[in-house]
Design a protein around this motif. Structure first.
Motif: not given
Length: 211
Positions: A100, A108, A122
């Motif tokens: 990522i 992702i 994240r």
């Protein structure tokens, strides 16, 4: 009003070179002046261009700007979507974190047998990384948000519809999916990504068009 590709090119040429004569526009496009006459008539009659005798054509900002905005709103997602970053469900959390950041994306998408099964952001990965778990061995499937708790869109949705859905669900991106008939249920195949970053780029292009 729907403009042809040639008419859009004429507008762009006038915008960059105003005032410019019809003969010069015809030369730049590789057509005769008579071939382009219907295009010039339509564009001046609709006031998208302003024609001044012995001077040439001018770009009518007040008419063009709403047309550009409308064109962006009605674009199909499949025409503007970006490539999604994907990992398989058995990928470790650690490898997902690395990916990522290497790809510099906000989320992702997770797949199993080429079907979308989940996603992680994240923020999700940060929470996991500071927890007391073995991120080197634990698969990302243990930490992802699973389908059907994921908002998604289709390629034939408009940019306006997709943008509203982004805001409605308060997410940074949406997977663009196609339905694939499975043996027992519909599976989702991820074919693209629609994101706030993409919207920002479209908006920037709009500003450049108007400048």
């Amino acid at each position: 009003m729907e403009l042809s590709t040639r008419q859009k090119k004429i507008i762009e040429i006038v915008k960059k070179n105003e005032p410019i004569t019809g003969e010069k526009i015809a030369d730049l496009l590789g057509f005769s002046r008579s071939t382009l006459r219907p295009d010039f008539l339509l564009l001046t009659f609709s006031q998208l261009l302003i024609a001044k005798p012995k001077v040439g054509y001018f770009y009518n900002t007040h008419k063009i700007e709403p047309l550009i905005i409308k064109d962006i709103k009605e674009k199909k997602v499949e025409d503007v979507m970006s490539v999604p970053v994907i990992v398989r469900s058995e990928t470790s959390i650690q490898d997902t974190i690395i990916k990522i950041f290497l790809e510099d994306v906000g989320s992702i998408y997770i797949t199993e047998h080429n079907h979308l099964v989940g996603l992680v952001s994240r923020k999700d990965l940060l929470k996991i990384a500071i927890g007391k778990i073995n991120i080197e061995e634990m698969p990302i499937s243990m930490a992802m948000t699973r389908v059907p708790n994921i908002a998604y869109i289709h390629g034939n949705d408009t940019v306006e519809t997709a943008t509203k859905k982004l805001l409605q669900h308060e997410v940074d991106s949406l997977p663009v999916v196609e339905f694939i008939e499975g043996e027992d249920l519909n599976h989702l195949k991820i074919v693209g990504k629609f994101s706030k970053t993409l919207i920002s780029r479209l908006f920037l292009n709009l500003i450049k068009n108007e400048s």
